[in-house]
Scaffold this motif. Sequence first.
Motif, short mmCIF file in Angstrom:
data_model
loop_
_atom_site.label_atom_id
_atom_site.label_comp_id
_atom_site.label_asym_id
_atom_site.label_seq_id
_atom_site.Cartn_x
_atom_site.Cartn_y
_atom_site.Cartn_z
N ALA A 193 77.50 44.22 -51.18
CA ALA A 193 78.46 43.91 -50.12
C ALA A 193 77.98 44.43 -48.77
CB ALA A 193 79.82 44.52 -50.47
N LEU A 194 77.36 45.61 -48.75
CA LEU A 194 76.82 46.14 -47.50
C LEU A 194 75.66 45.30 -46.99
CD1 LEU A 194 77.01 49.96 -48.25
CD2 LEU A 194 78.18 48.77 -46.39
N LEU A 195 74.84 44.79 -47.90
CA LEU A 195 73.74 43.91 -47.47
C LEU A 195 74.30 42.64 -46.84
CD1 LEU A 195 71.18 44.21 -50.42
CD2 LEU A 195 71.22 45.46 -48.25
N ALA A 196 75.44 42.16 -47.37
CA ALA A 196 76.05 40.95 -46.82
C ALA A 196 76.62 41.20 -45.43
CB ALA A 196 77.14 40.45 -47.76
N SER A 197 77.26 42.34 -45.24
CA SER A 197 77.97 42.58 -43.98
C SER A 197 77.11 43.25 -42.92
CB SER A 197 79.21 43.46 -44.24
OG SER A 197 78.83 44.71 -44.76
N CYS A 198 76.13 44.03 -43.34
CA CYS A 198 75.35 44.82 -42.39
C CYS A 198 73.85 44.52 -42.43
CB CYS A 198 75.53 46.32 -42.65
SG CYS A 198 77.23 46.87 -42.74
N GLY A 199 73.41 43.82 -43.46
CA GLY A 199 71.98 43.58 -43.61
C GLY A 199 71.25 44.75 -44.21
N GLN A 200 71.93 45.85 -44.40
CA GLN A 200 71.31 47.04 -45.00
C GLN A 200 72.40 47.91 -45.59
OE1 GLN A 200 69.83 49.99 -42.03
NE2 GLN A 200 70.38 48.42 -40.50
N ALA A 201 71.99 48.78 -46.51
CA ALA A 201 72.91 49.71 -47.14
C ALA A 201 72.27 51.09 -47.14
CB ALA A 201 73.22 49.28 -48.57
N LEU A 260 86.09 45.41 -57.85
CA LEU A 260 86.32 45.66 -56.42
C LEU A 260 85.07 45.34 -55.62
CD1 LEU A 260 88.36 48.97 -56.67
CD2 LEU A 260 89.20 46.81 -55.73
N ALA A 261 83.91 45.75 -56.14
CA ALA A 261 82.66 45.46 -55.45
C ALA A 261 82.37 43.96 -55.44
CB ALA A 261 81.51 46.21 -56.11
N ALA A 262 82.71 43.28 -56.54
CA ALA A 262 82.52 41.82 -56.60
C ALA A 262 83.42 41.12 -55.61
CB ALA A 262 82.77 41.32 -58.01
N ALA A 263 84.66 41.60 -55.49
CA ALA A 263 85.58 41.03 -54.52
C ALA A 263 85.02 41.14 -53.10
CB ALA A 263 86.93 41.71 -54.61
N ALA A 264 84.43 42.30 -52.79
CA ALA A 264 83.83 42.49 -51.47
C ALA A 264 82.61 41.58 -51.29
CB ALA A 264 83.44 43.95 -51.29
N ALA A 265 81.80 41.44 -52.34
CA ALA A 265 80.59 40.63 -52.23
C ALA A 265 80.90 39.14 -52.04
CB ALA A 265 79.73 40.81 -53.47
N LEU A 266 82.06 38.68 -52.52
CA LEU A 266 82.42 37.27 -52.39
C LEU A 266 82.75 36.87 -50.96
CD1 LEU A 266 84.72 36.42 -55.44
CD2 LEU A 266 82.52 35.39 -54.89
N SER A 267 83.13 37.85 -50.15
CA SER A 267 83.50 37.59 -48.75
C SER A 267 84.64 36.57 -48.64
CB SER A 267 82.28 37.10 -47.95
OG SER A 267 81.31 38.11 -47.89
N ARG A 268 85.66 36.78 -49.47
CA ARG A 268 86.87 35.96 -49.39
C ARG A 268 88.07 36.81 -49.81
NH1 ARG A 268 85.78 31.66 -54.29
NH2 ARG A 268 87.99 31.14 -54.08
N LEU A 269 89.25 36.34 -49.54
CA LEU A 269 90.46 37.09 -49.86
C LEU A 269 90.65 37.14 -51.37
CD1 LEU A 269 92.92 38.42 -48.37
CD2 LEU A 269 94.14 36.29 -48.83
N VAL A 270 90.81 38.34 -51.90
CA VAL A 270 90.97 38.53 -53.34
C VAL A 270 92.19 39.40 -53.61
CG1 VAL A 270 89.96 39.46 -55.46
CG2 VAL A 270 88.50 38.28 -53.79
N HIS A 271 93.05 38.93 -54.52
CA HIS A 271 94.20 39.70 -54.97
C HIS A 271 93.87 40.25 -56.37
CE1 HIS A 271 97.17 38.02 -51.98
NE2 HIS A 271 96.19 37.13 -51.90
N LEU A 272 93.81 41.56 -56.51
CA LEU A 272 93.57 42.19 -57.80
C LEU A 272 94.85 42.86 -58.28
CD1 LEU A 272 90.06 43.93 -57.64
CD2 LEU A 272 90.68 41.87 -58.90
#
Length: 438
Positions: free
Chosen positions: A112-120, A38-50
């Motif tokens: 994923a938070l670093l990708a979307s917000c620049g910080q976690a 789930l975290a990898a899916a978020a980090a990819l920044s693309r649509l993922v079906h699990l």
Amino acid sequence: MTTSSAVSAAEAIAIRPGEPLVGTVRVDGSKNAALPLLAAAAALSRLVHLSNVPQCQDVRTMLALLRQCGYGIARSTTNPEEVVIQPISAASEPPELADAASIRASYYLVPALLASCGQARLPWPGGCPVGERGMDLHFRVYEAFGDQVLLDSVGYHVHRAAGRTRAVEITLPFRSRGASVAAILRAVVEGCPLTLIQPNASPEVAEILAFLRGAGWDTYGDENVVSLVPPGGGEAGSLAWEVPGDKVEAVTLACAVAVTRGCAVIKGVHAADVQPAMEAFAWLGIPAHAGADTVTVQAIDTQLTGQPLRAIASLSPGGLDADFEPSLMVLALGTPGVHLFGDAINPGRHGNLIPQLARLGAAIEQLSATHCRFSGPQRLVGTRVTANDIRSGSALIVAGLTAAGVTTVKGLAQLRRGHANLPRKLRQLGADITVDVA
């Protein structure tokens, strides 16, 4: 008769010994694999079906945390085990994630938070109370990418490095699964090559690498090194992936069948994922075989070897997964020999489990906080016990299947964190498990 739904909602269950367990059952998807996926899916920044996503509480919490981070999360209306993760459309401020303190795996959200917000900004992780499992190595991973890590009494704060990171090489001092996943996902977010030396070589890490290959990354992994190279240009479409079956649930069910001297087929698990446990079964003389998608246990009229079992949890490639150890301990209590067990990976787990087994009459010598020794076979007698962590709880249920009288296991909220409904699966095989009404 008590319904399965009533058992699943119970806070305590009563277990009575009965006939040998027989039949066929399918395991859920793996919690330990689903959380990093789930975290990898978020980090990819693309649509993922699990698909095959388990409905245990820790996974539900992770999905709720991803929603709070701004990711679109949708479950199939016809199959709740199918989940779609939609990327965040625009950068945002880091959310307050107080609920992240309830699970250990919340640290997987950092990339994923670093990708979307620049910080976690996250609270210190929770999860099972099985002893100190520090995050210093995780922080060293982020610092290798140039990130800044700040700590305080309530949690930690990671700031993404300014500018694009070039290729990164990290050598881990020990084979941490969490730190290995952190390094891999951080490289995904940065879009940079990674060389990770002395990685964790567990099936869960291998699954992340396979998932990324499906996303176009060039990945390689063995017991010595993991390497990643990002994909070339081009538009990234959606990705579909299936969470592998729960190897720990499979081994727990296999132990339950074996202690009752039953015969069952357990479906939905990769053979390689359970091989160390199958070796323990063979050593004890219990016929068990792992095929392509099944584990078969044939413990009827078993001639036990009487050989002492040495079951020491290990992070080494091919080593015994620490989560197998509690149920194997219960299995060994019923077999002849002087058995040695150890789990230094989770140094508090024996303290959770052994006193509860002692309440059932088990005589176990604690050699240290992490190692114990006992002689078998032993006779257990039912009483009230408490599940203090996920794996101890499942082991106590297995113990109750052979203990004389009634064993009542309370604290099932811990069990449900890792298993959507383990008692229901055991009932499918014929176990006498009901809601405790005392």
